[in-house]
Design an enzyme around this catalytic site. Structure first.
Site, short mmCIF file in Angstrom:
data_model
loop_
_atom_site.label_atom_id
_atom_site.label_comp_id
_atom_site.label_asym_id
_atom_site.label_seq_id
_atom_site.Cartn_x
_atom_site.Cartn_y
_atom_site.Cartn_z
N LYS A 1 -1.33 -4.11 -19.05
CA LYS A 1 -1.26 -4.65 -17.86
C LYS A 1 -2.32 -5.62 -17.61
CE LYS A 1 -0.36 -5.35 -13.62
NZ LYS A 1 0.62 -5.99 -13.06
N CYS B 1 -3.78 -9.71 -7.40
CA CYS B 1 -3.75 -9.40 -8.57
C CYS B 1 -4.65 -10.14 -9.63
CB CYS B 1 -2.33 -8.96 -9.19
SG CYS B 1 -1.46 -7.61 -8.52
N1 LIG Z 1 1.05 -6.37 -5.08
C1 LIG Z 1 1.64 -6.61 -6.51
O1 LIG Z 1 2.25 -7.61 -6.49
C2 LIG Z 1 1.01 -5.64 -7.65
C3 LIG Z 1 2.01 -6.02 -8.83
C4 LIG Z 1 1.63 -5.11 -9.84
C5 LIG Z 1 0.56 -4.19 -9.71
N2 LIG Z 1 -0.08 -3.94 -8.72
C6 LIG Z 1 -1.17 -3.05 -8.45
O2 LIG Z 1 -0.78 -2.03 -7.94
C7 LIG Z 1 -1.85 -1.26 -6.92
C8 LIG Z 1 -1.25 -1.18 -5.63
O3 LIG Z 1 -1.27 -2.58 -5.05
P1 LIG Z 1 -0.56 -2.94 -3.75
O4 LIG Z 1 -0.47 -4.69 -3.67
O5 LIG Z 1 0.90 -2.29 -3.67
O6 LIG Z 1 -1.63 -2.36 -2.65
P2 LIG Z 1 -1.75 -2.45 -1.31
O7 LIG Z 1 -3.29 -2.69 -1.11
O8 LIG Z 1 -0.69 -3.36 -0.69
O9 LIG Z 1 -1.31 -0.81 -0.94
C9 LIG Z 1 -2.13 0.07 -1.10
C10 LIG Z 1 -1.93 1.27 -0.06
O10 LIG Z 1 -2.45 2.39 -0.35
C11 LIG Z 1 -3.06 3.22 0.79
N3 LIG Z 1 -4.01 4.15 0.16
C12 LIG Z 1 -5.36 4.20 -0.21
N4 LIG Z 1 -5.84 5.26 -0.35
C13 LIG Z 1 -5.01 6.14 -0.37
C14 LIG Z 1 -4.87 7.76 -0.22
N5 LIG Z 1 -6.00 8.11 -1.09
N6 LIG Z 1 -3.61 8.18 -0.22
C15 LIG Z 1 -2.52 7.58 0.23
N7 LIG Z 1 -2.50 5.94 0.56
C16 LIG Z 1 -3.52 5.49 0.21
C17 LIG Z 1 -3.43 2.14 1.50
O11 LIG Z 1 -3.52 2.65 3.02
C18 LIG Z 1 -2.46 0.93 1.39
O12 LIG Z 1 -1.34 1.10 2.52
C19 LIG Z 1 -3.04 -1.97 -7.20
O13 LIG Z 1 -3.87 -1.50 -8.41
C20 LIG Z 1 -2.44 -3.53 -7.81
O14 LIG Z 1 -3.45 -4.39 -8.52
C21 LIG Z 1 0.01 -4.78 -7.38
#
Ligand SMILES: NC(=O)c1ccc[n+]([C@@H]2O[C@H](COP(=O)([O-])OP(=O)(O)OC[C@H]3O[C@@H](n4cnc5c(N)ncnc54)[C@H](O)[C@@H]3O)[C@@H](O)[C@H]2O)c1
Length: 447
Positions: free
Chosen positions: A211, A267
């Site tokens: 990744k 990201c």
């Molecule tokens: N956004 C993207 O395009 C993308 C693409 C690929 C990978 N990722 C990776 O995926 C992961 C998530 O990214 P995202 O953009 O979806 O995150 P985000 O920040 O949009 O959402 C994360 C959510 O997790 C919740 N959260 C935090 N701790 C928690 C817990 N203990 N229990 C339940 N909920 C909890 C937060 O309240 C939030 O709503 C990251 O590691 C990111 O790097 C993101």
């Protein structure tokens, strides 16, 4: 199959909604109670094309629900077979990945786990994190004096915001780091909606690394092209021609060769920093990654520098900005180049009239209220009376605007295009002073 998804951001909600569509019973968990309230009310708290409709269909048909704790989700009804961890992994102040949300989620799983479970980490996490997740879950189980079996899987997500549903449902590949043939079989059946040739099985560390390596490669291409653009500007070449020539080389390919005002988003910036951090901790000095970040930091200032050079003292000037999200088709404004520009302009005591089709509220909550910063809901209102227009995001509505109207509304016909959207010949014909990235400047109209 019952599935629990912890975290309802872009990755978690897309995962939950798409897997529910195939008949699984999915509970999506978020500790942010107001977010869960919004989702229960049928609204998605961010903009992603198509997701709200698909979510509401799954809810109405009884396959998707929401909870505020993993305990509630794992305890209620039938025993869950798979639990995805999809929480955020932002940068800590030292550039490392902040794993506190991952730890919170892992411990929640350990506190509530009832039967055999596959713990699937989808968040982007440094190499070796699956071992820490395993330890956090085990510690909580031990406190309860319980020993239900669980297996770790690393299944990093590659979706792109703005095309997230399609990317999840028709991915180029699905990377699966597994610790046993049994875990591999179970992941195969979860992804049975895909041709099995797309499933790439490997060890967990390689999956975690794949990744970061992919995102670092994409960020490298962007910074590389921005560097080429900066050289083009100084030697009188046009980066658009250079890009087309490079992209036709089958060894290079045409994707991710666009010069612009730097990469942002949730990201690339944090993942390049985290990779640098754990590479350094392993004793390796990452020269390319350092350069990728340095070029990007510099590139985020290029539009401001062009504005300052051509407008002189900015303290009595108004600058219109088109585009606030870090890229089109998303309301995500994390590390958006437009934010850097706004803050630089405000610091120089300029006034800003900003427009975006989806990301105004997100920008307001990220930057707070400023006296010199106005948000406009119409793109032409944003331009009205401004001394210059800066284009920062390539939303479709900015691709073919009424440019003659724009020129007439501007007090001074200066446009700095951070996304190279318009033809040089057309801008010259319309009488703009037009500065873009890595292409010849068109000047003389405003003098
Ligand atoms: N956004 C993207 O395009 C993308 C693409 C690929 C990978 N990722 C990776 O995926 C992961 C998530 O990214 P995202 O953009 O979806 O995150 P985000 O920040 O949009 O959402 C994360 C959510 O997790 C919740 N959260 C935090 N701790 C928690 C817990 N203990 N229990 C339940 N909920 C909890 C937060 O309240 C939030 O709503 C990251 O590691 C990111 O790097 C993101």
């Amino acid at each position: 199959m019952k599935l629990v998804v912890i975290g309802t951001g872009y990755v978690g909600l897309v995962t939950g909604v798409c897997l529910a569509k195939f008949g699984n019973r999915v509970v999506c968990v978020d500790t942010d109670a107001s977010r869960v309230e919004t989702l229960r009310g049928g609204k998605v708290p961010f903009y992603e094309p198509g997701i709200e409709e698909m979510m509401n269909r799954n809810v109405a048909e009884g396959r998707l629900s929401f909870a505020t704790s993993a305990g509630e989700a794992l305890a209620e009804g039938e025993t869950a077979e798979v639990c995805f961890i999809t929480v955020g992994t932002p940068s800590a102040p030292d550039g490392s990945a902040d794993l506190s949300a991952v730890e919170g989620a892992a411990r929640d799983v350990g506190r509530s786990l009832r039967g055999p479970l596959l713990v699937v980490v989808k968040s982007t996490v440094p190499v070796g994190t699956h071992e820490r997740v395993k330890a956090w879950v085990s510690e909580e189980l031990k406190k309860r004096g319980q020993e239900p079996e669980f297996l770790m899987v690393s299944n990093p997500e590659f979706l792109r915001e703005g095309a997230a549903l399609r990317d999840f449902l028709e991915p180029d590949r699905v990377v699966l780091g597994v610790e046993s043939p049994e875990a591999a079989e179970r992941m195969k059946s979860l992804y049975s909606f895909l041709d099995s040739g797309r499933l790439l099985f490997m060890d967990l560390r390689s999956a975690e690394m794949a990744k970061y390596a992919s995102n670092a490669m994409l960020a490298t291409r962007i910074s590389f092209m921005n560097e080429m653009a900066n050289i083009c500007e100084r030697v009188g070449a046009d980066v658009d021609h250079v890009r087309r020539a490079m992209g036709r080389d089958s060894r290079i390919g045409p994707s991710f060769l666009y010069a612009g005002c730097g990469y942002g988003g949730s990201c690339f910036p944090k993942d390049v920093r985290a990779l640098r951090d754990f590479a350094s901790a392993s004793g390796y000095h990452p020269r390319i990654l350092n350069a990728v970040e340095e070029v990007n930091e510099n590139q985020k200032d290029v539009v401001f520098e062009k504005l300052a050079l051509h407008l002189g003292d900015l303290s009595d000037k108004t600058v219109a900005i088109w585009g606030l999200s870090f890229k089109p088709k998303t309301s995500d404004v994390r590390e958006a180049p437009a934010h850097r520009l706004i803050l630089s302009l405000l610091e120089a005591r300029a006034r800003v009239q900003a427009h975006d089709p989806r990301a105004i509220e997100e920008t307001r909550s990220a930057l707070g209220d400023h006296r010199g910063l106005l948000y406009m809901h119409d793109l032409y209102d944003a331009v009205n009376g401004a001394d210059a227009l800066a284009v920062m995001t390539e939303w479709d509505i900015y691709r073919q605007p009424d440019l003659l109207r724009v020129r007439k509304l501007l007090k001074n016909p200066l446009m700095v295009d951070g996304r190279n959207l318009y033809s040089l010949a057309e801008m010259q014909r319309l009488g703009f002073d037009y500065l873009s990235i890595g292409r010849p400047s068109i000047l003389g109209a405003g003098s």
